[in-house]
Design a protein around this motif. Structure first.
Motif, PDB file in Angstrom:
ATOM      1  N   PRO A  70      -1.900  -8.982  21.966  1.00 52.09           N
ATOM      2  CA  PRO A  70      -0.691  -9.486  21.268  1.00 52.09           C
ATOM      3  C   PRO A  70      -0.777  -9.337  19.744  1.00 52.09           C
ATOM      4  O   PRO A  70       0.239  -9.086  19.102  1.00 52.09           O
ATOM      5  N   ALA A  71      -1.942  -9.464  19.193  1.00 52.55           N
ATOM      6  CA  ALA A  71      -2.082  -9.291  17.746  1.00 52.55           C
ATOM      7  C   ALA A  71      -1.799  -7.866  17.338  1.00 52.55           C
ATOM      8  O   ALA A  71      -1.201  -7.605  16.296  1.00 52.55           O
ATOM      9  N   VAL A  72      -2.200  -6.908  18.162  1.00 54.20           N
ATOM     10  CA  VAL A  72      -1.930  -5.502  17.868  1.00 54.20           C
ATOM     11  C   VAL A  72      -0.432  -5.238  17.927  1.00 54.20           C
ATOM     12  O   VAL A  72       0.114  -4.517  17.096  1.00 54.20           O
ATOM     13  N   LEU A  73       0.250  -5.825  18.890  1.00 57.53           N
ATOM     14  CA  LEU A  73       1.697  -5.655  18.982  1.00 57.53           C
ATOM     15  C   LEU A  73       2.410  -6.310  17.804  1.00 57.53           C
ATOM     16  O   LEU A  73       3.414  -5.781  17.315  1.00 57.53           O
TER      17      LEU A  73
END
Length: 45
Positions: free
Chosen positions: A40-43
């Motif tokens: 989720p952090a990458v998104l």
């Protein structure tokens, strides 16, 4: 502060993975949990 704690936990899990500790104690699923928490952090970025 939470980022620092997350990175420390991630580094410990990776070190345990590369030393073979996780395989010996059947905890290899921690690597998958780590990957799912990073996704989720990458998104978001």
């Amino acid at each position: 502060m939470l980022f620092l704690l997350y990175y420390i936990i991630a580094l410990v899990v990776l070190m345990l993975h590369f030393t073979g500790f996780l395989v010996r104690h059947n905890l290899e699923w921690l690597i998958l949990v780590l990957a799912v928490t990073v996704f989720p952090a990458v998104l978001y970025l």
